[in-house]
Scaffold this active site. Sequence first.
Site, mmCIF file in Angstrom:
data_model
loop_
_atom_site.group_PDB
_atom_site.id
_atom_site.type_symbol
_atom_site.label_atom_id
_atom_site.label_comp_id
_atom_site.label_asym_id
_atom_site.label_seq_id
_atom_site.Cartn_x
_atom_site.Cartn_y
_atom_site.Cartn_z
ATOM 1 N N ASN A 186 0.851 -1.198 0.000
ATOM 2 C CA ASN A 186 0.000 0.000 0.000
ATOM 3 C C ASN A 186 0.885 1.247 0.000
ATOM 4 O O ASN A 186 2.115 1.143 -0.040
ATOM 5 C CB ASN A 186 -0.950 -0.020 1.202
ATOM 6 N N LYS A 232 9.324 -16.964 -10.313
ATOM 7 C CA LYS A 232 8.471 -15.935 -10.942
ATOM 8 C C LYS A 232 7.344 -16.600 -11.742
ATOM 9 O O LYS A 232 7.617 -17.504 -12.543
ATOM 10 C CB LYS A 232 9.343 -15.071 -11.865
ATOM 11 N N ASP A 237 -3.425 -10.394 12.935
ATOM 12 C CA ASP A 237 -3.720 -9.027 13.378
ATOM 13 C C ASP A 237 -2.766 -8.690 14.530
ATOM 14 O O ASP A 237 -2.933 -9.174 15.653
ATOM 15 C CB ASP A 237 -5.194 -8.905 13.807
ATOM 16 N N LYS A 246 -13.641 -0.260 15.976
ATOM 17 C CA LYS A 246 -12.319 -0.903 15.856
ATOM 18 C C LYS A 246 -11.637 -0.990 17.221
ATOM 19 O O LYS A 246 -10.987 -1.979 17.540
ATOM 20 C CB LYS A 246 -11.463 -0.086 14.882
#
Length: 408
Positions: free
Chosen positions: A209, A287, A306, A339
């Site tokens: 990200n 690959k 988590d 959360k």
Amino acid sequence: MLNGKRVLLIVAGGIAAFKCHDLIRKLRGQGAHVRCVLTDAGARFVTPLSLQALSEDKVYTDMFSLTDESEMGHIQLSRDADLLVVAPATANILARMAAGMADDLAATVLLATDKPVLAAPAMNVRMWSHAATVANVETLKKRGITFVGPNDGAMACNEYGPGRMSEPAEIVTAIEALLTTSSALKGKRALVTSGPTREAIDPVRYISNHSSGKQGHAIASALARLGADVTLVSGPVNVADPVGVKLVKIESADQMLEACLAAGKLDVAIFAAAVADWKSAKPADAKIKKKPGAPPPALELTPNPDILATVSKPGAQRPTLVVGFAAETENLVANAIDKRTRKGCDWIVANDVSPATGTFGGERNTVHLVTADGVEEWPTLAKDEVAARLADRIAQQLGRPRAVKAAE
Ligand code: PMT
């Protein structure tokens, strides 16, 4: 933050010397007094006049100047400073510092000083990775010299890699870390996660990200400035390593979890990293080949551990205070409140990461602090201001008597 602090800036000969103008401006903007020493090579890139105009002080260049030596003297130059900053720190000046040479004014001042020294290296990528420079940097670190950068990036020599001098704002942050420590968190152990994780699809491809590490790294710096013993576990980022912090570099969420659990007993843990929620169920060893006419391969995903929820679990090892982040694009506060309960942490720092906000990778952040007492709306601040404010809140919280905390 640097009001009244005296910085002796040694400008050596590299193209990054032009950034010193902005550095001087930023330091003076924070209230610091800046005096410059310019090497002969440095004077090929910037002029004594420009440094003098910006610092509003005399610029020292010559070891054998009768007037300079009688008025100031090389020993006095370092005596007058709270901190010496070498920027750019070229391969040459680092080698001369490591060898203890005193062959010009800059090297002599650096040899004669008993003040802290911060070096901001800048050089070609192969010069930086040369065994001689690596050994010199090791030697200087062992002697207590602090380094900021270098960063990865495109360089004036048309190459790419580590060797770019840190940006002036990053150097100012490192200077603040060295000059503005307090003892509000002295004796406290802190863990901070920062940056993205990378989850391998095959040896050359990954899921990740846009987290830059700016927010997490700023939090680590702010906690260290308050005297905490900080471990920073970071994914791959291109921001300067924070000063005075133990840095553990990882790639994947599994590695981040392992590094967090290895940090031992903590007073506070802050989870600012953007951990990938999923990873490839079966990363390929080789690959994955593109076969003409064949459909694209399906990517089977499996959840990552988590980390925040794991560290928040009740037990003897749980940190006194666990702070998670919530990156949301809608229903910011409601999702953050939810959360906090789901993950079992004490506080959540909620930030809107919709593309229009520029939070991911940007310089500023608008956050809400969600605690058991309610929701605080903070104004939009620079990420290091968010970090300083959060660190102050953490210091207040950890300083509270236990009975008050138990009642919350
Ligand atoms: O790095 P910058 O460019 O400066 O940007 C900063 C930031 C936007 C990345 C940062 O401010 C931020 O919001 N970090 C949290 C990003 C995130 O993953 O949020 P989340 O809502 O998906 O996760 C909630 C919390 O759980 C976070 O504390 C996260 O670190 C943690 N988490 C998430 C997944 C996982 N597998 N393990 C975790 O520990």
